[in-house]
Design a protein around this motif. Structure first.
Motif, PDB file in Angstrom:
ATOM      1  N   TYR A  73      35.171 -23.709 -94.395  1.00 55.06           N
ATOM      2  CA  TYR A  73      35.845 -24.932 -93.694  1.00 55.06           C
ATOM      3  C   TYR A  73      37.220 -25.141 -94.450  1.00 55.06           C
ATOM      4  N   ASP A  74      38.280 -25.308 -93.654  1.00 54.48           N
ATOM      5  CA  ASP A  74      39.528 -25.483 -94.261  1.00 54.48           C
ATOM      6  C   ASP A  74      39.923 -26.991 -94.373  1.00 54.48           C
ATOM      7  N   PRO A  75      39.854 -27.357 -95.611  1.00 53.46           N
ATOM      8  CA  PRO A  75      39.895 -28.930 -95.914  1.00 53.46           C
ATOM      9  C   PRO A  75      41.382 -29.431 -95.286  1.00 53.46           C
ATOM     10  N   ARG A  76      42.368 -28.593 -95.269  1.00 56.92           N
ATOM     11  CA  ARG A  76      43.800 -28.883 -94.676  1.00 56.92           C
ATOM     12  C   ARG A  76      43.855 -29.521 -93.358  1.00 56.92           C
ATOM     13  N   ASP A  77      42.679 -29.267 -92.654  1.00 57.32           N
ATOM     14  CA  ASP A  77      42.574 -29.703 -91.208  1.00 57.32           C
ATOM     15  C   ASP A  77      41.819 -30.820 -91.126  1.00 57.32           C
ATOM     16  N   THR A  78      42.733 -31.861 -91.620  1.00 54.02           N
ATOM     17  CA  THR A  78      42.193 -33.414 -91.624  1.00 54.02           C
ATOM     18  C   THR A  78      41.904 -33.982 -90.381  1.00 54.02           C
ATOM     19  N   ALA A  79      42.435 -33.272 -89.397  1.00 46.67           N
ATOM     20  CA  ALA A  79      42.141 -33.888 -88.066  1.00 46.67           C
ATOM     21  C   ALA A  79      40.582 -33.738 -87.478  1.00 46.67           C
ATOM     22  N   ARG A  80      40.253 -32.740 -87.828  1.00 47.19           N
ATOM     23  CA  ARG A  80      38.848 -32.053 -87.415  1.00 47.19           C
ATOM     24  C   ARG A  80      38.072 -32.296 -88.506  1.00 47.19           C
ATOM     25  N   TYR A  81      38.475 -32.395 -89.869  1.00 42.85           N
ATOM     26  CA  TYR A  81      37.420 -32.718 -90.950  1.00 42.85           C
ATOM     27  C   TYR A  81      37.859 -33.644 -91.844  1.00 42.85           C
ATOM     28  N   ASP A  87      37.028 -23.284-102.645  1.00 42.95           N
ATOM     29  CA  ASP A  87      38.354 -23.265-103.192  1.00 42.95           C
ATOM     30  C   ASP A  87      38.237 -23.028-104.903  1.00 42.95           C
ATOM     31  N   THR A  88      38.215 -21.726-105.481  1.00 46.31           N
ATOM     32  CA  THR A  88      38.263 -21.335-106.726  1.00 46.31           C
ATOM     33  C   THR A  88      39.149 -21.906-107.390  1.00 46.31           C
ATOM     34  N   ASP A  89      40.487 -21.832-107.110  1.00 50.47           N
ATOM     35  CA  ASP A  89      41.301 -22.342-108.126  1.00 50.47           C
ATOM     36  C   ASP A  89      41.805 -23.973-107.651  1.00 50.47           C
ATOM     37  N   LYS A  90      41.104 -24.514-106.824  1.00 48.52           N
ATOM     38  CA  LYS A  90      41.448 -25.970-106.490  1.00 48.52           C
ATOM     39  C   LYS A  90      42.988 -26.180-106.002  1.00 48.52           C
ATOM     40  N   ASP A  91      43.550 -25.277-105.225  1.00 44.71           N
ATOM     41  CA  ASP A  91      44.712 -25.193-105.125  1.00 44.71           C
ATOM     42  C   ASP A  91      44.988 -25.730-103.428  1.00 44.71           C
ATOM     43  N   GLY A  92      43.903 -26.330-102.824  1.00 45.78           N
ATOM     44  CA  GLY A  92      43.978 -26.996-101.479  1.00 45.78           C
ATOM     45  C   GLY A  92      43.714 -26.040-100.532  1.00 45.78           C
ATOM     46  N   ILE A  93      43.731 -24.534-100.794  1.00 42.21           N
ATOM     47  CA  ILE A  93      43.616 -23.553-100.000  1.00 42.21           C
ATOM     48  C   ILE A  93      42.318 -22.840-100.005  1.00 42.21           C
ATOM     49  N   PRO A  94      41.270 -22.817 -99.251  1.00 40.94           N
ATOM     50  CA  PRO A  94      40.129 -22.269 -99.274  1.00 40.94           C
ATOM     51  C   PRO A  94      40.080 -20.934 -99.559  1.00 40.94           C
ATOM     52  N   ASP A  95      39.260 -20.363-100.482  1.00 41.79           N
ATOM     53  CA  ASP A  95      39.408 -18.880-100.614  1.00 41.79           C
ATOM     54  C   ASP A  95      39.447 -17.882 -99.406  1.00 41.79           C
ATOM     55  N   PHE A  96      38.908 -17.964 -98.531  1.00 47.26           N
ATOM     56  CA  PHE A  96      38.996 -17.323 -97.236  1.00 47.26           C
ATOM     57  C   PHE A  96      40.364 -17.182 -96.681  1.00 47.26           C
ATOM     58  N   LEU A  97      41.202 -18.180 -97.131  1.00 49.11           N
ATOM     59  CA  LEU A  97      42.770 -18.119 -96.435  1.00 49.11           C
ATOM     60  C   LEU A  97      43.638 -17.813 -97.632  1.00 49.11           C
ATOM     61  N   ASP A  98      43.239 -17.705 -98.808  1.00 50.11           N
ATOM     62  CA  ASP A  98      44.028 -17.756-100.152  1.00 50.11           C
ATOM     63  C   ASP A  98      44.094 -16.408-100.483  1.00 50.11           C
ATOM     64  N   PHE A  99      45.209 -15.842-100.647  1.00 49.39           N
ATOM     65  CA  PHE A  99      45.699 -14.389-101.368  1.00 49.39           C
ATOM     66  C   PHE A  99      45.450 -14.601-102.700  1.00 49.39           C
ATOM     67  N   ASP A 100      45.383 -15.529-103.441  1.00 50.73           N
ATOM     68  CA  ASP A 100      44.966 -15.466-104.846  1.00 50.73           C
ATOM     69  C   ASP A 100      44.012 -16.606-105.162  1.00 50.73           C
ATOM     70  N   MET A 157      45.219 -18.866 -94.295  1.00 49.30           N
ATOM     71  CA  MET A 157      46.300 -19.263 -93.323  1.00 49.30           C
ATOM     72  C   MET A 157      47.433 -19.941 -93.949  1.00 49.30           C
ATOM     73  N   ASN A 158      48.522 -19.520 -93.834  1.00 45.93           N
ATOM     74  CA  ASN A 158      49.702 -19.936 -94.271  1.00 45.93           C
ATOM     75  C   ASN A 158      50.055 -21.433 -93.700  1.00 45.93           C
ATOM     76  N   LYS A 159      50.950 -22.221 -94.282  1.00 42.42           N
ATOM     77  CA  LYS A 159      51.089 -23.495 -93.923  1.00 42.42           C
ATOM     78  C   LYS A 159      51.956 -23.554 -92.570  1.00 42.42           C
ATOM     79  N   PHE A 160      52.822 -22.491 -92.221  1.00 43.95           N
ATOM     80  CA  PHE A 160      53.222 -22.704 -90.833  1.00 43.95           C
ATOM     81  C   PHE A 160      52.379 -22.522 -89.913  1.00 43.95           C
TER      82      PHE A 160
END
Length: 389
Positions: free
Chosen positions: A252-260, A270-283, A1-4
């Motif tokens: 789970y998406d750790p950016r959803d701090t309201a829910r989580y 999140d393999t690369d620890k960039d804050g975007i979980p793998d299931f929403l990350d293009f790289d 999921m992109n930031k927008f």
């Protein structure tokens, strides 16, 4: 999921924190939502009372009837009956540690959905007074477990459905209809914080705990990476359930701090620890090469070709599957065999055994690189493709 898209979801969540009551024709009074923890305590008390004062009847086809034990009745309560012992799914959401009660009549024989897949179910929804508010009336319906696209949002289903498996589908007659065998079946008892809470659809009161009986018939796997420029879900070539690296069925998406707000590290994949979980990350591994690029087969390794001087069938897909695949016997005119899965970093001989491994002196792939159990696949390995000097 992109930031927008993510910020849009947060905006909707923000709008959902209040409900409006009309005081008169000209004035609207804003009523804050109830505290989630306080409401859960009330809901849990109500659900446990319900479980102790109602009994359940289950047919051989797993059709369910729940009724209140009458005064002087000898029926065994849902709470006390042992044929289908109550189970608990711990769920952390919005700062509350829920325990979600559910019954499993049959686990099912097929695959488990992950909590972002699409499923086919038949179901009935009731209140704690056993009045029905919704039903598929025995007909299968499709339901998306993705909490970011399902509206109104109900968080309980994606937490319970991965505890079950789908059935097998059988064609019947000449009209294209199907029946299902071996499907998972059960009942979930949802506190309002994992149901519609303060913003329900018409016909459901605010803060209502809900009961759903269901049969999990089939599923469709999701691949959720979202392209902002085209406003489409395009995926990265790896179905979301395969990006569930710990294999527990939940993403789970750790950016959803309201829910989580307190999501533990073991639930963040999140393999690369960039804050975007793998299931929403293009790289996924953050090496600068998209996952889809790393899954792409060489152009000379699609369909029939030559390997080590011998004719070899590489499979018809343009991308490596997760693991090797066998032919689907239900499609006799197409050979879906894929003898190779996503490879690991090559482990064969160096191009020049007297020089150091590098982008100019790579190792060759060997058969085990495509099939070895537990291998670190290249889209999760930041050291491959080789980095430029």
């Amino acid at each position: 999921m992109n930031k927008f898209k993510y910020y849009f979801v947060l905006l909707l969540a923000g709008l959902a924190i209040v409900s409006c009551n009309k005081k008169d024709d000209d004035e609207v009074v804003v009523v804050p939502l109830r505290d989630y923890a306080v409401q859960y305590k009330a809901d849990n008390d109500s659900i446990e009372k319900y479980l102790k004062t109602n009994y359940i009847t289950v047919t051989e086809n797993y059709d369910v009837t729940i009724a209140k034990i009458p005064a002087g009745g000898t029926q065994t309560s849902i709470w006390d009956q042992q044929e289908y012992p109550l189970r608990i799914r711990p769920v952390s959401s919005r700062g509350v540690d829920y325990k979600v009660y559910y019954l499993s009549f049959r686990e099912g024989v097929g695959e488990r959905p992950c909590n972002f897949d699409e499923i086919t179910v038949s179901y009935t929804g009731t209140f704690l007074d056993n009045k029905q508010f919704d039903s598929s009336y025995g007909v299968e319906r499709n339901f998306n477990l993705d909490i970011y696209v399902t509206a109104p949002i109900i968080d309980g289903w994606p937490e319970i459905m991965p505890q079950f498996r789908v059935g097998t589908r059988n064609a019947t007659g000449t009209d294209g209809s199907f029946t299902y065998d071996g499907y998972g079946a059960g009942v979930m008892f949802l506190p309002s914080g994992l149901a519609y809470y303060g913003n329900p659809p018409a016909g459901i009161p605010q803060y209502a705990p809900l009961v759903f009986s269901f049969k999990l018939l089939a599923l469709k796997r999701s691949d959720l990476e979202y392209n902002a420029s085209t406003q489409t879900k395009v995926g990265d070539g790896v179905p979301s359930y395969l990006e569930d690296l710990n294999g527990d069925g939940y993403l789970y998406d750790p950016r959803d701090t309201a829910r989580y707000p307190t999501l533990s590290d073991d639930k963040i994949e999140d393999t690369d620890k960039d804050g975007i979980p793998d299931f929403l990350d293009f790289d996924d591994d953050g090496d600068g090469y998209t996952t889809r690029f790393e899954l792409t087969k060489p152009t000379d390794q699609i369909g029939w070709g030559t390997l080590d001087g011998t004719s070899f069938y590489f499979g018809i897909r343009n991308y490596y599957p997760w693991d090797p695949m066998t032919d689907d016997t239900n499609t006799p005119n197409v050979d879906e065999t894929e003898p190779r899965g996503i490879p690991r970093r090559p482990t064969g001989k160096l191009k020049d055994e007297n020089a150091t491994e590098s982008i100019d002196n790579p190792r060759s792939f060997v058969p085990e690189d495509y099939t070895a159990p537990g291998r670190l696949r290249i889209h999760l390995d930041k050291t491959y493709p080789y980095q430029k000097k």
